[in-house]
Enzyme design. Structure first.
Site, mmCIF file in Angstrom:
data_model
loop_
_atom_site.group_PDB
_atom_site.id
_atom_site.type_symbol
_atom_site.label_atom_id
_atom_site.label_comp_id
_atom_site.label_asym_id
_atom_site.label_seq_id
_atom_site.Cartn_x
_atom_site.Cartn_y
_atom_site.Cartn_z
ATOM 1 N N CYS A 68 -6.697 -70.345 63.531
ATOM 2 C CA CYS A 68 -8.057 -69.800 63.548
ATOM 3 C C CYS A 68 -9.042 -70.844 63.036
ATOM 4 O O CYS A 68 -9.038 -71.194 61.857
ATOM 5 C CB CYS A 68 -8.124 -68.542 62.684
ATOM 6 S SG CYS A 68 -9.772 -67.801 62.656
ATOM 7 N N HIS A 125 -7.549 -68.829 67.877
ATOM 8 C CA HIS A 125 -8.839 -68.161 67.693
ATOM 9 C C HIS A 125 -9.901 -69.244 67.569
ATOM 10 O O HIS A 125 -9.785 -70.126 66.706
ATOM 11 C CB HIS A 125 -8.843 -67.330 66.411
ATOM 12 C CG HIS A 125 -7.992 -66.106 66.475
ATOM 13 N ND1 HIS A 125 -7.901 -65.207 65.425
ATOM 14 C CD2 HIS A 125 -7.207 -65.605 67.471
ATOM 15 C CE1 HIS A 125 -7.084 -64.222 65.758
ATOM 16 N NE2 HIS A 125 -6.658 -64.439 66.989
ATOM 17 N N TYR A 148 -17.410 -58.004 66.934
ATOM 18 C CA TYR A 148 -16.643 -57.804 68.164
ATOM 19 C C TYR A 148 -17.441 -57.094 69.264
ATOM 20 O O TYR A 148 -16.941 -56.186 69.908
ATOM 21 C CB TYR A 148 -15.343 -57.042 67.858
ATOM 22 C CG TYR A 148 -14.300 -57.930 67.248
ATOM 23 C CD1 TYR A 148 -13.509 -58.758 68.044
ATOM 24 C CD2 TYR A 148 -14.137 -57.992 65.873
ATOM 25 C CE1 TYR A 148 -12.560 -59.599 67.474
ATOM 26 C CE2 TYR A 148 -13.190 -58.831 65.303
ATOM 27 C CZ TYR A 148 -12.410 -59.625 66.115
ATOM 28 O OH TYR A 148 -11.476 -60.469 65.557
ATOM 29 N N ASP A 201 -13.251 -65.859 69.062
ATOM 30 C CA ASP A 201 -13.174 -65.004 67.888
ATOM 31 C C ASP A 201 -14.557 -64.405 67.634
ATOM 32 O O ASP A 201 -15.395 -64.368 68.525
ATOM 33 C CB ASP A 201 -12.643 -65.813 66.707
ATOM 34 C CG ASP A 201 -11.950 -64.946 65.674
ATOM 35 O OD1 ASP A 201 -11.839 -63.729 65.887
ATOM 36 O OD2 ASP A 201 -11.494 -65.485 64.654
ATOM 37 N N HIS A 202 -14.786 -63.963 66.438
ATOM 38 C CA HIS A 202 -15.997 -63.213 66.111
ATOM 39 C C HIS A 202 -17.249 -63.762 66.800
ATOM 40 O O HIS A 202 -17.470 -64.971 66.811
ATOM 41 C CB HIS A 202 -16.243 -63.226 64.604
ATOM 42 C CG HIS A 202 -15.085 -62.733 63.807
ATOM 43 N ND1 HIS A 202 -14.966 -62.957 62.461
ATOM 44 C CD2 HIS A 202 -13.983 -62.024 64.165
ATOM 45 C CE1 HIS A 202 -13.854 -62.413 62.014
ATOM 46 N NE2 HIS A 202 -13.232 -61.845 63.024
ATOM 47 N N HIS A 204 -1.656 -65.858 61.051
ATOM 48 C CA HIS A 204 -3.083 -66.156 60.965
ATOM 49 C C HIS A 204 -3.388 -66.702 59.582
ATOM 50 O O HIS A 204 -2.853 -66.216 58.592
ATOM 51 C CB HIS A 204 -3.874 -64.872 61.227
ATOM 52 C CG HIS A 204 -5.349 -65.058 61.387
ATOM 53 N ND1 HIS A 204 -6.190 -65.344 60.332
ATOM 54 C CD2 HIS A 204 -6.142 -64.976 62.480
ATOM 55 C CE1 HIS A 204 -7.434 -65.432 60.771
ATOM 56 N NE2 HIS A 204 -7.443 -65.224 62.079
#
Length: 356
Positions: A244, A271, A330, A316-317, A206
């Protein structure tokens, strides 16, 4: 493309597997043993318990995020060899349950870094936020804030046990230059590659989040040039990327779609996260909708589609919306919206190409 969803485990997540099952298109759970400290072996019986939980809902457990790397490996201490052996044992145990990809990072001391976990956006939702000037202050103050705002949930990279030794960690990393950190990463990867081949498990690093040095600590995976260096440094098909869009996208100079097109054959996990930039260098996470941020979500998904991406993707977030009480970044609702947005783009691209 295989759609997945990150889940932190029973008793450690506000989201349930039953809820995730109702999100169309999700076939796999991105999981981990979050009670394990970096360097500890993941035992078969612990992995089997997670498999039992996922099997009830028909989810695969192909992707693990994260098997965290012990600091002694990153620092390059003599004890690193034993921790690398532990890592190999964990990989062998994971392989017995069909794990195919391990997401990890090589960031010193801190994992991801934010200064506000509940920054209010114009629509009334809240999201993770990075205020550049605050990072010049005391790292202990930031660590205490993060741990307080975790609300009892475990946060990978922010384990209380590690944060309690923050000053010791900073002292231990003092001799570790950027060049030395690259050397230590290469040492780790070359040591585990034979085990990855043996187990058929892809390592997927990552990128550093944010993609620049913080608190005087070096960061390695920050742009296309460093990604190219990383992949050529250990040029092995089992050495790859978790790409990401949010981490790289925090720097407006990074063109994520171009990076995908160049390195798609070494991306095993994606991501997808959106970021809005501010002129002073601050950034905020926002919804997955392309026009809400600046990373080019439409171009990113199209790049994966054009390259025939067969790997794993997860939203992702997400924002915290509709008064959801959840782990920062999350929650269920906004990430579920993210799944549907990504799949919507993918479906229309399929249709344009006559695949649907």
């Amino acid at each position: 493309m295989q759609m997945t969803f990150r889940w932190y485990g029973e008793g450690n997540d506000s989201v349930t597997l039953e809820q995730i099952k109702q999100i169309p298109g999700v076939t796999g759970i991105v999981w981990a043993l979050h009670h394990k400290q970096p360097g500890e072996i993941w035992y078969e019986e612990e992995i089997a318990e997670v498999k039992k939980q996922l099997d009830q809902y028909g989810f695969n457990m192909d992707v693990v995020e994260s098997v965290n790397v012990h600091d002694d490996i990153k620092i390059g201490l003599p004890s690193r060899d034993q921790y690398i052996e532990n890592y190999k044992t964990t990989l062998r145990n994971l392989a017995k349950f069909g794990v195919k990809v391990v997401c990890y990072n090589f960031m010193p001391v801190f994992d991801w870094t934010r200064t506000d976990l509940h920054h209010k956006l114009p629509d009334g939702s809240t999201a993770l936020f990075y205020e550049k000037n605050l990072i010049k202050e005391d790292p202990m103050e930031m660590a205490e804030y993060i741990l307080k705002e975790c609300k009892g949930y475990t946060m990978p990279g922010w384990e209380p046990e590690r944060m309690a030794k923050l000053q010791e960690l900073f002292e231990a990393y003092k001799p570790v230059t950027k060049e030395k950190l690259w050397e230590n990463l290469k040492y780790f990867l070359e040591a585990i590659m034979p085990t990855c081949h043996e187990c058929d498990i892809k390592m997927a690093i990552h990128q550093d989040d944010p993609p620049w040095d913080i608190f005087g600590l070096p960061r390695l995976l920050v742009d296309e040039a460093s990604i190219s260096k990383f992949l050529s440094m250990v040029d092995d098909p089992y050495n790859g990327l978790t790409l990401c869009s949010g981490s790289l996208g925090a720097n407006p100079n990074n063109n994520i779609a171009d990076i995908i097109r160049k390195h798609h054959d070494r991306i095993y996990f994606a991501h997808i996260r959106n970021v809005k930039h501010y002129e002073n260098g601050d950034f905020s996470e926002v919804s997955h909708r392309d026009c809400d941020g600046d990373v080019g979500i439409l171009d990113i998904v199209k790049a994966y589609h054009d390259c025939g991406f067969k790997g794993y993707i997860r939203p992702d977030h997400g924002r915290h919306i509709w008064n959801e009480q959840c782990r920062p970044g999350y929650g269920l609702y906004d990430r579920a919206l993210g799944v549907m947005y990504i799949l919507g783009i993918w479906d229309i691209l399929d249709k344009i190409e006559g695949k649907k």
